[in-house]
Scaffold this active site. Structure first.
Site, mmCIF file in Angstrom:
data_model
loop_
_atom_site.group_PDB
_atom_site.id
_atom_site.type_symbol
_atom_site.label_atom_id
_atom_site.label_comp_id
_atom_site.label_asym_id
_atom_site.label_seq_id
_atom_site.Cartn_x
_atom_site.Cartn_y
_atom_site.Cartn_z
ATOM 1 N N THR A 135 3.587 -13.101 49.978
ATOM 2 C CA THR A 135 4.872 -12.894 50.649
ATOM 3 C C THR A 135 5.750 -14.010 50.090
ATOM 4 O O THR A 135 5.252 -15.100 49.800
ATOM 5 C CB THR A 135 4.782 -13.008 52.194
ATOM 6 O OG1 THR A 135 4.380 -14.340 52.522
ATOM 7 C CG2 THR A 135 3.772 -12.031 52.774
ATOM 8 N N HIS A 136 7.014 -13.721 49.922
ATOM 9 C CA HIS A 136 7.952 -14.673 49.297
ATOM 10 C C HIS A 136 7.452 -15.139 47.929
ATOM 11 O O HIS A 136 7.752 -16.264 47.508
ATOM 12 C CB HIS A 136 8.181 -15.902 50.191
ATOM 13 C CG HIS A 136 8.460 -15.566 51.615
ATOM 14 N ND1 HIS A 136 9.735 -15.390 52.098
ATOM 15 C CD2 HIS A 136 7.629 -15.323 52.671
ATOM 16 C CE1 HIS A 136 9.682 -15.080 53.388
ATOM 17 N NE2 HIS A 136 8.413 -15.022 53.757
ATOM 18 N N SER A 257 7.646 -10.879 19.102
ATOM 19 C CA SER A 257 8.980 -11.428 18.893
ATOM 20 C C SER A 257 9.219 -11.511 17.397
ATOM 21 O O SER A 257 8.277 -11.691 16.617
ATOM 22 C CB SER A 257 9.045 -12.820 19.517
ATOM 23 O OG SER A 257 10.013 -13.596 18.867
ATOM 24 N N LYS A 263 4.039 -14.168 20.596
ATOM 25 C CA LYS A 263 4.549 -13.459 21.768
ATOM 26 C C LYS A 263 4.048 -12.037 21.906
ATOM 27 O O LYS A 263 3.877 -11.320 20.937
ATOM 28 C CB LYS A 263 6.090 -13.409 21.734
ATOM 29 C CG LYS A 263 6.783 -14.727 21.997
ATOM 30 C CD LYS A 263 6.514 -15.309 23.387
ATOM 31 C CE LYS A 263 7.183 -14.515 24.491
ATOM 32 N NZ LYS A 263 8.644 -14.673 24.484
ATOM 33 N N GLU A 270 10.106 -3.673 30.968
ATOM 34 C CA GLU A 270 11.471 -4.198 31.093
ATOM 35 C C GLU A 270 12.498 -3.084 30.913
ATOM 36 O O GLU A 270 13.538 -3.064 31.579
ATOM 37 C CB GLU A 270 11.702 -5.300 30.051
ATOM 38 C CG GLU A 270 10.935 -6.573 30.370
ATOM 39 C CD GLU A 270 10.894 -7.563 29.210
ATOM 40 O OE1 GLU A 270 10.558 -8.719 29.462
ATOM 41 O OE2 GLU A 270 11.169 -7.174 28.059
ATOM 42 N N GLN A 302 33.155 19.381 35.970
ATOM 43 C CA GLN A 302 32.493 19.496 34.670
ATOM 44 C C GLN A 302 31.757 18.203 34.313
ATOM 45 O O GLN A 302 30.788 18.223 33.568
ATOM 46 C CB GLN A 302 33.539 19.835 33.605
ATOM 47 C CG GLN A 302 32.961 20.094 32.238
ATOM 48 C CD GLN A 302 33.969 20.784 31.336
ATOM 49 O OE1 GLN A 302 34.245 21.956 31.505
ATOM 50 N NE2 GLN A 302 34.544 20.044 30.410
HETATM 51 N N1 ARG Z 1 32.668 24.176 31.948
HETATM 52 C C1 ARG Z 1 33.046 24.292 33.331
HETATM 53 C C2 ARG Z 1 32.189 23.349 34.146
HETATM 54 O O1 ARG Z 1 31.261 22.868 33.628
HETATM 55 C C3 ARG Z 1 32.837 25.677 33.793
HETATM 56 C C4 ARG Z 1 33.713 26.107 34.927
HETATM 57 C C5 ARG Z 1 35.115 26.191 34.475
HETATM 58 N N2 ARG Z 1 35.908 26.847 35.465
HETATM 59 C C6 ARG Z 1 37.237 26.800 35.469
HETATM 60 N N3 ARG Z 1 37.855 27.417 36.395
HETATM 61 N N4 ARG Z 1 37.903 26.126 34.577
HETATM 62 O O2 ARG Z 1 32.452 23.074 35.281
#
Ligand code: ARG
Length: 442
Positions: A135-136, A257, A263, A270, A302
């Site tokens: 702990t700690h 390294s 090393k 990591e 999108q």
């Molecule tokens: N490429 C668009 C997206 O990934 C698809 C939908 C586009 N719709 C629109 N009304 N412009 O969201």
């Protein structure tokens, strides 16, 4: 506006969704049986060519939805112009990503199970190997290595259950929601949902096209999973450091390294720790994308895909990499055991011994404190003191104290359920094995 470089990854989902939609149109007699057949074949051909690397997407056709429609038109002619009847890219893309996330939930789940099985193997192999529990980051009480492996197993079990729980919110079909308000073609949404193996349909079209909660949930669940992987990484990195030397990592997960020939750096661990930042970043990304959007679809959405795909890639490779690190992990049993004795790690057991001799715990705590101070001044461990040393602090202490000061005895005594005694850890391993067995049955 183009998103094809990113969303081409959804080609399979997009084709499945279009095929299901076309079947619904056929049911309405908007498209004939023969046309439906041609559309199905055309779409399968596109997918085939894509898998063979023969498809060249164009940015002019913006996204995966318009590219697929364009290829279909090239293949089967004007029949292709009918597929978008009663549909919008808004409900189309929402459906595509739900299918995608659904698969990735299963995928991440499977990867976690592989990692959990490795943890069970390690727990069995080192079920009696003693290592300091901290702990700690100070030596606290001796535990077994198997006990720690099981702690990780059950942490991952929670991750799995979070992903599985989210599945029911992902696996519902928004198709038929249209642009935002539904469609005047009376598409049978339940029928489409069934074709796509959804468990049901969404309840409100406006909500259907704008909802990206399930992506936020996926990335959030991934963030917590990464936080766990990062903590495992950190712990192993500490164990593998020259000063601790509790474990040896396989060469294949380390690098040397470029300047220091001696090393052996734990780079893979990591990197997992570092990649946790990438996934947290995507959580902040998707939360921010969504935070100020009025109903319903906005093009902001999108941007959900770069966030989601990057999260998926990072999480999958991290779980797999962690598995490789653990598969080849070796415990230096002697060093670990020796260290478990350091730091007066059986002092609590000593206090418990006094309680059994009817000394109230608070008084016992004080007596032990005095003995430890005495041992520190003599630069000795508790079990190196003489009985006279003990007696000079409290007369109730007898020769049997030495049974309580050894670390095996300490581990054996932790018999509460979930504790580190050998039997209890074996029970945890059995429980873990049953969880995996259940999973593999389904
Ligand atoms: N490429 C668009 C997206 O990934 C698809 C939908 C586009 N719709 C629109 N009304 N412009 O969201």
């Amino acid at each position: 506006n183009s998103s094809i470089d990113v969303d081409q990854r959804l080609i399979e989902e997009d084709i499945l969704v279009t095929q299901a939609h076309v079947s619904a149109l056929e049911k309405l007699k908007v498209i004939s049986k023969n046309e439906t057949k041609k559309i199905y074949q055309g779409l399968n051909g596109i997918l085939n060519d894509y898998q063979k690397g023969k498809i060249k997407f164009s940015k002019k056709n913006e996204d995966i939805h318009m590219n697929v429609e364009y290829f279909l038109h090239q293949r089967i002619g004007d029949i292709a112009l009918k597929i978008h009847t009663g549909r919008s890219r808004n409900d189309q893309v929402a459906t595509d990503i739900r299918l995608y996330v659904r698969n990735e939930i299963i995928n991440v789940h499977e990867n976690i199970v592989v990692l959990q099985k490795t943890l069970i193997k390690l727990a069995e192999k080192y079920s009696k190997s003693i290592i300091p529990g901290f702990t700690h980051l100070q030596v606290a009480q001796p535990v077994t290595f198997g006990f720690i492996m099981m702690a990780w197993f059950f942490m991952l079990e929670r991750d799995k259950s979070r992903f599985i729980d989210s599945y029911k919110r992902v696996n519902i079909s928004p198709l038929g929601a249209g642009a935002l308000s539904g469609s005047s073609h009376k598409l049978d949404r339940e029928y489409v949902a069934k074709l796509l193996d959804f468990d049901g349909i969404t309840s409100n079209s406006l909500d259907s096209v704008s909802d990206r909660d399930f992506i936020i949930e996926f990335i959030s669940n991934s963030s917590l999973l990464m936080s766990h992987l990062s903590r495992f990484s950190e712990e192993i990195i500490i164990w593998a450091s020259t000063m601790y030397n509790f474990v040896d990592l396989d060469d294949k997960v380390c690098t040397g390294s470029s300047i220091m020939p001696q090393k052996k750096n734990p780079d893979v661990l990591e990197l997992i720790r570092g990649k946790t930042g990438t996934v947290y970043g995507q959580l902040m990304n998707i939360l921010t994308i969504m935070k100020a959007q009025p109903f319903a679809y906005n093009r902001d959405n999108q941007e959900d895909k770069p966030a989601l795909f990057n999260c998926v890639d990072t999480v999958m490779i991290s779980v797999q990499a962690m598995n490789i690190c653990l598969e080849n992990l070796k415990l230096n049993e002697k060093v670990a055991k020796f260290s478990a004795k350091k730091g007066y790690s059986t002092a609590t057991d000593f206090a418990d011994y006094l309680v059994k001799k009817e000394i109230p715990f608070r008084d016992a705590h004080e007596i032990v404190g005095k003995v430890v101070a005495h041992a520190v001044s003599k630069k000795q461990d508790l079990d190196e003191l003489s009985i006279e040393d003990f007696k000079s602090v409290s007369s109730v202490i007898e020769e049997d104290i030495f049974d309580f000061l050894n670390i095996e005895g300490s581990v054996r005594s932790k018999k509460t359920s979930g504790g580190t005694s050998y039997e209890e850890v074996n029970k945890q391993i059995e429980k873990a094995k049953n969880i995996i067995k259940e999973y593999e049955k389904n």
